[in-house]
Design an enzyme around this catalytic site. Structure first.
Site, short mmCIF file in Angstrom:
data_model
loop_
_atom_site.label_atom_id
_atom_site.label_comp_id
_atom_site.label_asym_id
_atom_site.label_seq_id
_atom_site.Cartn_x
_atom_site.Cartn_y
_atom_site.Cartn_z
N SER A 63 0.86 -1.18 0.00
CA SER A 63 0.00 0.00 0.00
C SER A 63 0.89 1.22 0.00
O SER A 63 2.07 1.15 0.39
CB SER A 63 -0.86 0.01 1.27
OG SER A 63 -1.45 1.28 1.47
N TYR B 238 -2.86 -1.12 10.36
CA TYR B 238 -2.71 -1.25 8.90
C TYR B 238 -1.38 -0.64 8.46
O TYR B 238 -0.60 -1.27 7.73
CB TYR B 238 -3.88 -0.56 8.22
CG TYR B 238 -3.94 -0.77 6.72
CD1 TYR B 238 -4.44 -1.97 6.20
CD2 TYR B 238 -3.53 0.21 5.83
CE1 TYR B 238 -4.52 -2.18 4.83
CE2 TYR B 238 -3.60 0.02 4.45
CZ TYR B 238 -4.10 -1.18 3.96
OH TYR B 238 -4.17 -1.38 2.60
#
Ligand code: NAD
Length: 271
Positions: free
Chosen positions: A152, A165
């Site tokens: 990401s 995350y």
């Protein structure tokens, strides 16, 4: 014409939706035999397999194969059983895509430690367990192999209220680079893709709400979120021999999000 991934056997985790599903279809279009991992919801996995079969048919089936395989990637026994099934069916594995991932929103001082563990277990322990199985297999026969991680932009950009995350994707960068270095001399390439905002179920909070989506897209230099296929194409490149000299890298496909968008205007110099 030889297809880019002709005859390669690939396993994609969390492939019954979103980016994983797009990777499965794209790899099938490029000629690969595709194993679709899912955690729950066999119908959705079957629907992905139907799309993979259609892609195979479109390029001339030529004996190309697909399968669905259930497993929670954070559980070592289930991961072992998944690899055993894929190897039984395909005989050999060439490419592992660690795509499965989850997130949890909460102010950092209010995160339930169990949620922190859950995100880390799926997003980091999962890729670790699957990479271990893949590497053991790659080392057991000639020809090396490829591991790709779905990371990401939050591998490098902090994400307040999504601490587990952010931490997991930062960890995934180090997992990618460490494995790449450790196995570079044995024919195994390990890379990652770093998507920005992509229209998938993980973003159900904004994808179907025009106002919320416009707000998200206003922060992206290219002015729009990506569709999953625009991420899958980067995986196809990295999985292929076209990327034969690339290892240990994260390729960002993020519409410019990693370019410090706040600097689009020269606010810091007063011009
Ligand atoms: P998604 O929710 O559609 O896909 C995630 C998949 O992982 C689902 O199919 C889910 O069932 C599966 N999964 C969850 N836990 C699992 C487990 N324990 N074992 C096996 N499978 C499991 O969303 P997506 O956007 O396609 O996400 C795929 C990956 O892309 C994730 O790693 C995510 O972090 C990454 N990513 C997404 C975006 C985005 O904007 N959509 C941006 C950057 C990175």
């Amino acid at each position: 014409m030889k297809l880019r991934l002709d005859g390669k056997n690939v396993l994609i985790t969390g492939a019954s939706s979103g980016i994983g599903q797009a990777i499965a279809v794209r790899f099938a279009e490029d000629g690969a035999n595709v194993a679709i991992n899912y955690r729950s919801g066999a119908e959705q996995a079957d629907a992905t397999r139907a799309r993979v079969r259609a892609a195979h048919a479109a390029v001339g089936n030529g004996g190309r194969r697909s399968m669905i395989v259930q497993a929670d990637v954070s559980d070592p026994q289930q991961v072992q059983a998944m690899f055993a099934r894929v190897l039984e069916e395909f005989g050999r594995l060439d490419v592992l895509v660690n795509n499965a991932g989850i997130q949890k929103v909460a102010a950092s001082h209010e995160i339930d430690p169990a949620d922190f563990d859950r995100v880390l277990n799926v997003n980091v322990r999962g890729p670790f367990l699957c990479a271990q199985e893949a590497i053991r297999h790659f080392l057991s026969r000639p020809g090396g192999g490829v591991i790709l991680n779905n990371s990401s932009v939050h591998e490098t950009i902090p994400k307040p209220k999504y601490l587990p995350y952010s931490v997991s994707k930062g960890g995934l960068e180090n997992l990618t680079r460490t494995l790449a270095l450790e196995y570079a001399g044995r024919g195994i390439r390990v890379n990652a893709v770093g998507p920005g905002a992509v229209v998938t179920p993980i973003n159900r909070a904004w994808i179907d709400n025009p106002q919320a989506r416009a707000e998200v897209e206003s922060h992206i230099p290219m002015g729009r979120a990506a569709c999953p296929e625009e991420i899958a194409s980067v995986f196809a490149f990295l999985a292929s021999d076209d990327a034969s000299y690339i290892t240990g890298q994260t390729i960002y496909a993020c519409g410019g999000l990693t370019l410090y968008p706040e600097f689009r205007v020269a606010w810091s110099s007063g011009e």
